[in-house]
Design a protein around this motif. Structure first.
Motif, short mmCIF file in Angstrom:
data_model
loop_
_atom_site.label_atom_id
_atom_site.label_comp_id
_atom_site.label_asym_id
_atom_site.label_seq_id
_atom_site.Cartn_x
_atom_site.Cartn_y
_atom_site.Cartn_z
N PHE A 177 98.37 35.95 12.33
CA PHE A 177 97.83 35.58 13.63
C PHE A 177 98.17 34.12 13.91
O PHE A 177 97.48 33.20 13.45
CB PHE A 177 96.33 35.83 13.66
N LEU A 178 99.26 33.92 14.64
CA LEU A 178 99.80 32.58 14.90
C LEU A 178 99.87 32.32 16.40
O LEU A 178 100.11 33.23 17.19
CB LEU A 178 101.20 32.44 14.31
N ASN A 179 99.69 31.06 16.77
CA ASN A 179 99.93 30.73 18.17
C ASN A 179 101.44 30.75 18.42
O ASN A 179 102.24 30.91 17.50
CB ASN A 179 99.30 29.38 18.54
N GLU A 180 101.84 30.60 19.69
CA GLU A 180 103.23 30.80 20.06
C GLU A 180 104.17 29.85 19.33
O GLU A 180 105.25 30.25 18.85
CB GLU A 180 103.39 30.66 21.57
N ASP A 181 103.80 28.58 19.22
CA ASP A 181 104.67 27.60 18.56
C ASP A 181 104.83 27.92 17.07
O ASP A 181 105.93 27.86 16.52
CB ASP A 181 104.10 26.19 18.72
N ALA A 182 103.71 28.25 16.43
CA ALA A 182 103.76 28.54 14.99
C ALA A 182 104.52 29.83 14.72
O ALA A 182 105.25 29.94 13.72
CB ALA A 182 102.34 28.64 14.43
N ALA A 183 104.37 30.82 15.60
CA ALA A 183 105.08 32.08 15.42
C ALA A 183 106.59 31.87 15.53
O ALA A 183 107.37 32.43 14.75
CB ALA A 183 104.61 33.09 16.46
N PHE A 184 107.00 31.04 16.50
CA PHE A 184 108.43 30.78 16.66
C PHE A 184 108.96 29.99 15.47
O PHE A 184 110.07 30.24 14.98
CB PHE A 184 108.68 30.01 17.96
N ALA A 185 108.16 29.06 14.96
CA ALA A 185 108.56 28.29 13.78
C ALA A 185 108.72 29.21 12.58
O ALA A 185 109.63 29.04 11.76
CB ALA A 185 107.52 27.21 13.48
N ALA A 186 107.85 30.21 12.48
CA ALA A 186 107.94 31.16 11.37
C ALA A 186 109.22 31.98 11.47
O ALA A 186 109.87 32.29 10.46
CB ALA A 186 106.72 32.07 11.35
N ALA A 187 109.61 32.33 12.70
CA ALA A 187 110.86 33.07 12.89
C ALA A 187 112.05 32.21 12.49
O ALA A 187 112.98 32.68 11.81
CB ALA A 187 110.98 33.49 14.35
N GLN A 188 112.03 30.94 12.89
CA GLN A 188 113.12 30.04 12.52
C GLN A 188 113.20 29.84 11.01
O GLN A 188 114.29 29.68 10.45
CB GLN A 188 112.93 28.69 13.21
N ALA A 189 112.04 29.87 10.35
CA ALA A 189 112.00 29.69 8.90
C ALA A 189 112.37 30.96 8.16
O ALA A 189 112.57 30.93 6.94
CB ALA A 189 110.60 29.22 8.48
N GLY A 190 112.43 32.09 8.87
CA GLY A 190 112.79 33.35 8.24
C GLY A 190 111.66 34.01 7.49
O GLY A 190 111.90 34.89 6.66
N THR A 191 110.42 33.63 7.79
CA THR A 191 109.28 34.18 7.04
C THR A 191 108.62 35.37 7.73
O THR A 191 107.66 35.92 7.20
CB THR A 191 108.22 33.09 6.81
N VAL A 192 109.11 35.75 8.92
CA VAL A 192 108.58 36.93 9.59
C VAL A 192 109.74 37.84 9.98
O VAL A 192 110.87 37.38 10.20
CB VAL A 192 107.75 36.57 10.84
N ASP A 193 109.45 39.13 10.10
CA ASP A 193 110.47 40.10 10.48
C ASP A 193 110.48 40.35 11.98
O ASP A 193 111.50 40.73 12.54
CB ASP A 193 110.22 41.42 9.74
N ILE A 194 109.34 40.16 12.61
CA ILE A 194 109.26 40.30 14.06
C ILE A 194 108.11 39.42 14.56
O ILE A 194 107.08 39.30 13.90
CB ILE A 194 109.06 41.77 14.49
#
Length: 542
Positions: free
Chosen positions: A228-245
């Motif tokens: 459960f991440l806010n928009e900025d943190a979710a996008f950062a997680a995508a850039q870091a490769g730690t989430v699949d979607i």
């Protein structure tokens, strides 16, 4: 409907992102052979990590509303919608409706077990609906007179009156186990759905695993972790490769993330302006003001409707990711396509206002009529950047017309005090045609966020009544469409225009290149959970 606030990322989740991301820039220089090996390992991975923003504050209890906007994950429903929005069986093996439409007899599958191994029977159906009715939550079961258990696999619903939309109640309400339901159920649910509950760290994550007892198509993924991440943190997680979607806002849609693709899904997650429909002078029982002398003028609403440039809003606010909205049900089977209007017509809008007696009497650029200025306040949720941008943009579009809109960002508590007397930017969207009656039915005036403007049209109410009393969902379609516009009157912009609908917001997701999320249905209100409707079909592509 008001959006729940995005959960703030916790220390635990930040730590997770940092650890999983790695701490050296040298990772970007890995040999191609190692990258290929990683991709192969990913294809074989049976765990999926998802980043969503909206956490279910009230937990996972269907009798309190969980699962109405996306897959209930843990629970099954009597019926469900397929990818084409057709109603098909889930727990039901078959069902029959009496000639008078008041008795629904459901025959259940006999091979269903809850995740704890206990069988699901007709008693659990009765218990679920009785519990939801007693709770008096967002699950509206007022039409049910009683639920009778015939035997273990047959249950009967007795309705107070015929209601074609009752089928949507059978689609939307997850079944809970009578033997395992207690005061802590919402935080530790047991169900018969495709996944079983493992762990919920509030404000951080939800972990679920495939339910070995599930009776239908087994999910490809054995474990799901929702962050459960806010928009900025979710996008950062995508850039870091730690989430699949992950869900992303339109503002991030032009930023490429290596190894991930952009998934764009059509929705009825709409945004529009609800106008006070009646003149000022009344109050609610709680003393809240009702009505507005400017927005109660049909000419004002009609002029705004055709003056707004919906395509410009989509391009500027949504980065092109959206569609024009003309009702709250665009594109659904019960939508009347005749409600589409020609917009961005300032000349036509000016003519409507002039013929209604609005003119700029003192040269200040604001129209007047009988000493009443063409100005009003427009409220939006202060923590929603899209609503803010839409409100400001609409106000700017209408200045040349001589209509002065004072844009006001506020908390939902304040909005609830203002929404009956000032214009309000709200959002709706579901797979239930009955939502039209919720928003526009006169009996719902001032009820929660339903019919905030106190709209009333006897002909529209008559069509709603005919739709509810139709023999089937298919027969009801004619009346839902006529309520929007019957050639002479209706709730749409061609009729009374109590709402000015602006846009349907595309739901955007960044997903790993080889993640197949199947055929996505038209999404309902709320960015994130609606994508999970078909989550049992998700898989790694070859």
């Amino acid at each position: 409907m008001r959006n729940k606030k995005l959960s703030i990322i916790g220390i635990f989740t930040l730590f997770m992102i940092i650890v999983l991301a790695g701490c050296g820039s040298g990772e970007s220089n890995q040999a191609s052979s190692e990258k290929e090996a990683d991709n192969k390992a990913e294809e074989e991975k049976e765990e999926l990590v998802l980043a969503f923003g909206l956490e279910p504050d009230d937990g996972f209890d269907p009798t309190a509303g969980w699962g109405r906007y996306g897959s209930p994950l843990f629970q099954s429903t009597i019926l469900k919608r397929d990818d084409d929005l057709n109603v098909v069986n889930d727990l039901a093996k078959d069902y029959e409706v009496s000639e008078d439409g008041k008795e629904w007899t459901i025959t259940l599958r006999d091979d269903v077990k809850f995740s704890d191994g206990e069988p699901l029977t007709a008693s659990d159906i009765k218990f679920t609906y009785d519990t939801a009715a007693e709770a008096g939550s967002v699950v509206d079961l007022q039409v049910i007179d009683k639920v009778n258990v015939i035997d273990e696999t047959n249950v009967e619903f007795i309705l107070k009156e015929k209601q074609s939309t009752f089928i949507n109640t059978l689609v939307a309400t997850g079944i809970v186990p009578e033997h395992a339901y207690d005061k802590d159920y919402a935080t530790n649910p047991v169900g018969s759905g495709p996944f079983k509950f493992v762990q919920w760290d509030k404000g951080q994550q939800l972990i679920v695993e495939a339910n070995p007892e599930y009776y239908d198509t087994k999910p490809y993924f054995k474990k799901l972790t929702f962050l459960f991440l806010n928009e900025d943190a979710a996008f950062a997680a995508a850039q870091a490769g730690t989430v699949d979607i992950t869900y992303i806002p339109a503002a991030f849609s032009n930023q490429e993330v290596p190894g991930m693709k952009l998934e764009t899904v059509q929705t009825v997650d709409n945004r529009g302006i609800s106008f006070p429909y009646v003149k000022s002078g009344e109050t609610t029982e709680d003393g809240i003001l009702i009505g507005n002398d400017v927005t109660s003028d049909l000419a004002i609403r009609k002029a705004i409707d055709i003056a707004v440039d919906r395509e410009a809003l989509i391009d500027s606010v949504l980065e092109g990711h959206g569609t024009p909205a003309y009702t709250s049900v665009d594109g659904l089977p019960w939508w009347n396509s005749e409600t589409v209007i020609e917009d961005n017509d300032l000349e036509g809008a000016s003519k409507i206002l002039e013929e209604a007696g609005w003119e700029d009497k003192n040269g200040d650029g604001i129209l007047e009529k009988d000493s009443l200025k063409a100005e009003f306040e427009l409220y939006y949720s202060a923590d929603d950047t899209i609503r803010q941008s839409l409100a400001i943009s609409v106000a700017d579009m209408l200045k040349p017309l001589g209509i002065n809109i004072k844009v006001k960002g506020a908390s939902w508590d304040i909005i609830e005090q203002k929404m009956h007397s000032e214009a309000t930017l709200l959002g709706w969207g579901s797979h239930n045609p009955g939502e039209l009656s919720d928003i526009y039915g006169s009996e719902n005036a001032g009820l929660d966020f339903y019919n905030t403007g106190f709209y009333k049209n006897k002909t529209v109410d008559k069509y709603f009544d005919q739709a509810f009393k139709a023999e089937s969902e298919e027969e009801a379609l004619e009346y839902w469409k006529k309520a929007q516009w019957d050639g002479e009157t209706g709730l749409s912009g061609k009729g009374d225009a109590p709402w000015i609908w602006l846009v349907n917001i595309d739901h955007l997701y960044l997903a790993k290149d080889n993640l197949d999320i199947g055929k996505q249905r038209i999404h309902v209100h709320g960015h994130g959970w609606p994508a999970t409707d078909n989550i049992v079909d998700w898989k790694w592509s070859k």
